[in-house]
Scaffold this motif. Structure first.
Motif, short mmCIF file in Angstrom:
data_model
loop_
_atom_site.label_atom_id
_atom_site.label_comp_id
_atom_site.label_asym_id
_atom_site.label_seq_id
_atom_site.Cartn_x
_atom_site.Cartn_y
_atom_site.Cartn_z
N LYS A 17 0.84 -1.20 0.00
CA LYS A 17 0.00 0.00 0.00
C LYS A 17 0.87 1.24 0.00
O LYS A 17 1.84 1.32 0.77
CB LYS A 17 -0.91 0.02 1.23
N ASP A 18 0.55 2.19 -0.88
CA ASP A 18 1.29 3.45 -0.84
C ASP A 18 0.68 4.35 0.23
O ASP A 18 -0.25 3.97 0.94
CB ASP A 18 1.34 4.12 -2.21
N ARG A 19 1.20 5.56 0.34
CA ARG A 19 0.78 6.44 1.42
C ARG A 19 -0.64 6.97 1.26
O ARG A 19 -1.20 7.54 2.18
CB ARG A 19 1.79 7.59 1.57
N THR A 20 -1.22 6.77 0.08
CA THR A 20 -2.61 7.18 -0.13
C THR A 20 -3.57 6.01 0.09
O THR A 20 -4.77 6.17 -0.03
CB THR A 20 -2.81 7.73 -1.55
N ARG A 77 -0.54 -1.78 -4.87
CA ARG A 77 0.28 -2.06 -6.05
C ARG A 77 0.80 -3.49 -5.94
O ARG A 77 1.32 -3.88 -4.89
CB ARG A 77 1.45 -1.09 -6.12
N ILE A 78 0.62 -4.28 -7.00
CA ILE A 78 1.08 -5.67 -6.98
C ILE A 78 2.61 -5.71 -7.00
O ILE A 78 3.25 -5.12 -7.87
CB ILE A 78 0.51 -6.45 -8.18
N PRO A 133 2.96 -2.20 5.91
CA PRO A 133 1.65 -2.79 5.70
C PRO A 133 1.56 -3.37 4.28
O PRO A 133 1.94 -2.71 3.32
CB PRO A 133 0.68 -1.61 5.86
N SER A 134 1.11 -4.60 4.17
CA SER A 134 1.00 -5.27 2.88
C SER A 134 -0.31 -6.05 2.81
O SER A 134 -1.03 -6.17 3.80
CB SER A 134 2.20 -6.20 2.67
N VAL A 135 -0.58 -6.59 1.62
CA VAL A 135 -1.86 -7.26 1.37
C VAL A 135 -1.60 -8.52 0.56
O VAL A 135 -0.76 -8.53 -0.34
CB VAL A 135 -2.81 -6.33 0.59
N ILE A 136 -2.32 -9.59 0.89
CA ILE A 136 -2.34 -10.78 0.05
C ILE A 136 -3.78 -11.02 -0.41
O ILE A 136 -4.71 -10.96 0.41
CB ILE A 136 -1.80 -12.02 0.78
N SER A 137 -3.95 -11.24 -1.70
CA SER A 137 -5.26 -11.62 -2.23
C SER A 137 -5.07 -12.86 -3.10
O SER A 137 -3.97 -13.11 -3.61
CB SER A 137 -5.88 -10.49 -3.05
N LEU A 187 -6.20 -10.09 2.74
CA LEU A 187 -5.53 -10.25 4.03
C LEU A 187 -4.55 -9.11 4.21
O LEU A 187 -3.58 -8.98 3.46
CB LEU A 187 -4.80 -11.59 4.08
N ASN A 188 -4.80 -8.27 5.20
CA ASN A 188 -3.86 -7.20 5.55
C ASN A 188 -2.90 -7.72 6.60
O ASN A 188 -3.32 -8.34 7.59
CB ASN A 188 -4.62 -5.99 6.10
N PHE A 189 -1.62 -7.47 6.40
CA PHE A 189 -0.62 -7.95 7.36
C PHE A 189 0.62 -7.07 7.27
O PHE A 189 0.74 -6.21 6.39
CB PHE A 189 -0.27 -9.42 7.10
#
Length: 391
Positions: free
Chosen positions: A46-49, A53-54, A76-80, A88-90
């Protein structure tokens, strides 16, 4: 033989005492039970906004998938996963991270192996607990309101008052929770995430978050994210101080500016029992439309202690003769109170002192010179003047 044994033991002790080297890459081991072979999983940042982005893509094989790579700092990152609803936020950091995917509810998947993830989970669990208490109390209050609507009783009213106090207290805890977490977790990268998120919210208490940031350990403060947040806090602190300088309850800052005749007048020179500072301009349509109301209020209450000082923000590039436009507007609108201006548009030092971002802008001061109200118009402005004059 005995000596060999002793040296071997000493060597083992030395190796066991050697500090573990800090890992410089991450491995994400995903266990995706129930997900078919060939389905793609995506790692996103996740960027600051808040936009995603994959970063990497993996294919599920035998209900497993793997991501590898490096990050400068925990983030902070995301898996889909295709065919699995939600995200999933982690927290991603350089470590071996094991993720057990909950196909039915991916947001409830289990993540382990990351220190920042532990803090992330602790934060969310604590907040969820407060949120549940808040919702439960709100439901109880609604139930009591329904009972009271069909017939009041002293016992019900007392219970309602008690629950209202509890609800107010828990809502305040919710509001304070992010800040309190950063204060008690000064070694956590997730505290950096919280500070960055919260300072960009409307009405954030920048001063408190500046103090919280300053209490973080030096590693966090000097990290790339820490330096970015520090610069952001410095900028926001300037704006915060400018805004808080003219908060309701503060003594209105004194200022000096020239009248149309060139005489320098200060706020302190003209203060009355009640004082209105009126920021306006000849080019400002809403200001001009409000002027008849201000004229009426001045004429009614000036003899009883009301004073007004108008601060014009004329001086736009579109005005051929800003001063003449200002003087003409004063005459046309019959503004008989003190008028001052540096004819510098929004760069006027008085406008900057009062953090003026738009006009009309009005400050109403009490007899002590404290700001009692701001930006009132029409009947509301007159009512406040009457209240402060005790009429």
């Amino acid at each position: 033989m005995k000596n060999v044994f002793i040296f071997t033991v000493i060597g083992l002790l030395f190796l066991s005492c050697k500090p573990e080297e800090k890992r410089t890459d991450y491995i994400i081991n995903g266990d995706a039970s129930g997900v078919y072979n060939g389905v793609r999983a995506y790692l996103k940042e996740k960027d600051r906004t808040g936009r995603e982005r994959i970063v990497d893509t993996a294919v599920v094989v035998n209900e497993k998938f793997t991501f590898t790579g490096k990050v400068d700092i925990p983030k902070p990152s995301v898996i889909s996963i295709n065919s699995v609803n939600g995200n999933l936020n982690f927290m991603l950091e350089n470590s071996v991270i094991d993720i057990s995917i909950d196909k039915a509810n991916i947001s409830q998947s289990q993540v382990s192996g990351s220190a920042s993830q532990t803090d992330f989970d602790a934060y969310n669990q604590g907040y969820a607990k407060l949120k549940k208490e808040s919702v439960d109390l709100q439901n109880e209050l609604r139930n009591i309101h329904r009972q009271l609507s069909s017939g009041s009783s002293e016992q019900l009213q007392s219970k309602k008052d008690s629950l209202t106090d509890l609800f107010t207290a828990i809502r305040q805890k919710e509001q304070d929770y992010p800040l309190n977490f950063t204060r008690t977790n000064t070694d956590s990268y997730y505290s950096l995430v919280i500070i960055e998120r919260e300072i960009n919210k409307k009405n954030a208490n920048i001063k408190d978050y500046q103090e919280a940031f300053n209490n973080l350990n030096s590693e966090l403060q000097s990290s790339a994210a820490g330096l970015y947040i520090k610069a952001n806090l410095t900028t926001l602190m300037v704006a915060f101080e400018a805004k808080s300088r003219v908060d309701i309850g503060k003594i209105a800052p004194n200022f000096e500016a020239p009248t149309p005749e060139g005489k320098t007048v200060s706020l302190n020179d003209i203060k009355g029992k009640v004082t209105i500072i009126d920021f306006w301009a000849a080019w400002c349509g809403p200001c001009r439309r409000e002027n008849p109301n201000v004229v009426n209020i001045y004429n009614k209450y000036h003899s009883q202690g009301l004073e007004i000082i108008g601060v014009s923000l004329d001086g736009t590039r579109s005005q051929k003769d800003p001063k003449q436009a200002w003087v003409n507007a004063i005459e046309q609108d019959k503004l008989s109170w003190t008028q001052v201006s540096n004819l510098s548009y929004f760069l006027d030092p008085v406008a900057q002192l009062y953090n003026i971002q738009a006009i009309p802008a009005v400050f109403i001061l009490d007899a002590e010179g404290k700001i009692a109200a701001k930006n009132l118009r029409g009947n509301a402005l007159e009512a406040k003047v009457k209240e402060l004059l005790a009429l």
